[in-house]
Design a protein around this motif. Sequence first.
Motif, mmCIF file in Angstrom:
data_model
loop_
_atom_site.group_PDB
_atom_site.id
_atom_site.type_symbol
_atom_site.label_atom_id
_atom_site.label_comp_id
_atom_site.label_asym_id
_atom_site.label_seq_id
_atom_site.Cartn_x
_atom_site.Cartn_y
_atom_site.Cartn_z
ATOM 1 N N ILE A 143 15.331 -3.247 -12.857
ATOM 2 C CA ILE A 143 15.521 -3.427 -11.419
ATOM 3 C C ILE A 143 16.454 -2.358 -10.863
ATOM 4 N N SER A 144 17.553 -2.083 -11.572
ATOM 5 C CA SER A 144 18.488 -1.046 -11.129
ATOM 6 C C SER A 144 17.792 0.308 -11.049
ATOM 7 N N ARG A 145 16.993 0.615 -12.047
ATOM 8 C CA ARG A 145 16.268 1.892 -12.079
ATOM 9 C C ARG A 145 15.233 1.954 -10.960
ATOM 10 N N GLY A 146 14.533 0.850 -10.750
ATOM 11 C CA GLY A 146 13.472 0.850 -9.753
ATOM 12 C C GLY A 146 13.964 0.901 -8.323
ATOM 13 N N LEU A 147 15.109 0.281 -8.049
ATOM 14 C CA LEU A 147 15.637 0.258 -6.686
ATOM 15 C C LEU A 147 16.393 1.531 -6.341
ATOM 16 N N GLU A 148 16.725 2.331 -7.344
ATOM 17 C CA GLU A 148 17.352 3.646 -7.144
ATOM 18 C C GLU A 148 18.603 3.559 -6.271
ATOM 19 N N GLY A 149 19.423 2.555 -6.544
ATOM 20 C CA GLY A 149 20.683 2.443 -5.823
ATOM 21 C C GLY A 149 20.585 1.823 -4.444
ATOM 22 N N ARG A 150 19.382 1.474 -4.007
ATOM 23 C CA ARG A 150 19.200 0.829 -2.698
ATOM 24 C C ARG A 150 18.883 -0.644 -2.928
ATOM 25 N N PRO A 151 19.795 -1.547 -2.628
ATOM 26 C CA PRO A 151 19.583 -2.971 -2.921
ATOM 27 C C PRO A 151 18.309 -3.499 -2.268
ATOM 28 N N ALA A 152 17.704 -4.476 -2.903
ATOM 29 C CA ALA A 152 16.514 -5.115 -2.346
ATOM 30 C C ALA A 152 16.903 -5.886 -1.088
ATOM 31 N N THR A 153 16.286 -5.538 0.034
ATOM 32 C CA THR A 153 16.577 -6.209 1.304
ATOM 33 C C THR A 153 15.397 -7.037 1.777
ATOM 34 N N PHE A 154 14.245 -6.902 1.108
ATOM 35 C CA PHE A 154 13.047 -7.655 1.459
ATOM 36 C C PHE A 154 12.673 -7.446 2.926
ATOM 37 N N GLN A 155 12.821 -6.177 3.369
ATOM 38 C CA GLN A 155 12.426 -5.838 4.732
ATOM 39 C C GLN A 155 10.946 -5.500 4.768
ATOM 40 N N THR A 156 10.408 -5.485 5.976
ATOM 41 C CA THR A 156 8.994 -5.189 6.151
ATOM 42 C C THR A 156 8.801 -4.326 7.380
ATOM 43 N N GLU A 157 7.637 -3.714 7.453
ATOM 44 C CA GLU A 157 7.268 -2.933 8.630
ATOM 45 C C GLU A 157 5.972 -3.510 9.167
ATOM 46 N N ILE A 158 6.042 -4.118 10.351
ATOM 47 C CA ILE A 158 4.857 -4.680 10.959
ATOM 48 C C ILE A 158 4.125 -3.592 11.717
ATOM 49 N N ARG A 159 2.872 -3.401 11.401
ATOM 50 C CA ARG A 159 2.102 -2.354 12.054
ATOM 51 C C ARG A 159 1.589 -2.822 13.415
ATOM 52 N N ASN A 160 1.568 -1.894 14.349
ATOM 53 C CA ASN A 160 0.932 -2.180 15.616
ATOM 54 C C ASN A 160 -0.578 -2.062 15.481
ATOM 55 N N VAL A 174 -1.547 -1.213 -9.574
ATOM 56 C CA VAL A 174 -1.675 -0.526 -10.864
ATOM 57 C C VAL A 174 -1.016 0.847 -10.797
ATOM 58 N N ALA A 175 -1.238 1.563 -9.697
ATOM 59 C CA ALA A 175 -0.615 2.881 -9.545
ATOM 60 C C ALA A 175 0.903 2.761 -9.516
ATOM 61 N N GLY A 176 1.411 1.662 -8.954
ATOM 62 C CA GLY A 176 2.853 1.479 -8.846
ATOM 63 C C GLY A 176 3.543 1.205 -10.163
ATOM 64 N N VAL A 177 2.828 0.681 -11.152
ATOM 65 C CA VAL A 177 3.456 0.384 -12.442
ATOM 66 C C VAL A 177 2.995 1.334 -13.556
ATOM 67 N N ILE A 184 0.825 -1.208 0.000
ATOM 68 C CA ILE A 184 0.000 0.000 0.000
ATOM 69 C C ILE A 184 0.861 1.261 0.000
ATOM 70 N N GLU A 185 1.854 1.345 0.940
ATOM 71 C CA GLU A 185 2.623 2.586 1.076
ATOM 72 C C GLU A 185 3.770 2.692 0.074
ATOM 73 N N SER A 186 4.401 1.577 -0.290
ATOM 74 C CA SER A 186 5.585 1.634 -1.152
ATOM 75 C C SER A 186 5.444 0.603 -2.268
ATOM 76 N N SER A 187 4.361 0.731 -3.014
ATOM 77 C CA SER A 187 4.023 -0.306 -3.987
ATOM 78 C C SER A 187 5.097 -0.475 -5.050
ATOM 79 N N ARG A 188 5.635 0.620 -5.576
ATOM 80 C CA ARG A 188 6.609 0.519 -6.660
ATOM 81 C C ARG A 188 7.835 -0.287 -6.235
ATOM 82 N N ARG A 189 8.387 0.037 -5.061
ATOM 83 C CA ARG A 189 9.584 -0.680 -4.621
ATOM 84 C C ARG A 189 9.273 -2.143 -4.354
#
Length: 276
Positions: free
Chosen positions: A255-272, A175-178, A30-35
């Motif tokens: 992939i290089s363009r989409g990650l903008e120099g920040r490697p894919a780390t497959f991190q997540t943010e768990i919401r409270n 859809v908005a992300g692509v 939802i928040e960072s769909s493109r990445r």
Amino acid sequence: SSAALLLGGMVESYTNPGIAEVLTHSGRLIESSRRRIIETGQMVFDTHLPHGLRPWASGWRTLLQIRLLHAHIRHHLRARTAPGEPVPIDQEQSAYTMLMFDVGVAQGLAQLGVNWNAEERRLHHHFWRLAGWLLGVDPMLLPPHFEQAAQLRDDIRQRHFHVGDQARALTHALVAGVERQPPFFLPRSTLYGLARRLHGEEISDQLELPRSRLQSGLFSALRAPFGGLGEALRRLNGLERFSHDVGQRYGRWIISRGLEGRPATFQTEIRNKRDR
């Protein structure tokens, strides 16, 4: 295949409430769909490199990273799961996700006019069966034959299919992300048209995908040329190899363009709970 995966298989996975719940509360679309979409592309790209699934290869490492990510999410969401409720990212959800990459892509391409022969389906299925095993999916949920996998996908879908607010929100975020981004470079109306083609009228209406007679007619007219291109690539081995090399270079650039120099780390943010 990107359209069949993103607009077909991934959207279909959102109609599984368990998967939609996890994606919503982990904040992965939802928040960072493109990445997040590019990270999915990174996984597909890494695993499809030559020998990508061998131990210590890039695809092998990426799949293990994702397996650890799933374990992390499962650990944090389990505390919120009431007694008797399904465990987040359980075996059936994991298998269904694998079937999205496997059966979902093959059937989505057929909807667009590209029909694989039996050997192509067998190799594609075997590839994702191995990937699923590396991700920790129970071998009992990784059928040896494509037809069995297609039946398993239908069975899981019939048990859990539901289009709710989360499915709609995830679909529109994707859809908005692509939109006007690689690999499609297409406007939102055309992306919605592709999604409608892949899912049919009933499900598309439930997902509140806008209708367009122009887009529908265009995709119907292009269906035969798409199929003809695939057949031509099969018959011209040199051209097929060339298209594969070009596809790899294009994928690396996306992939290089989409990650903008920040490697894919497959991190997540768990919401409270208070953030929900």
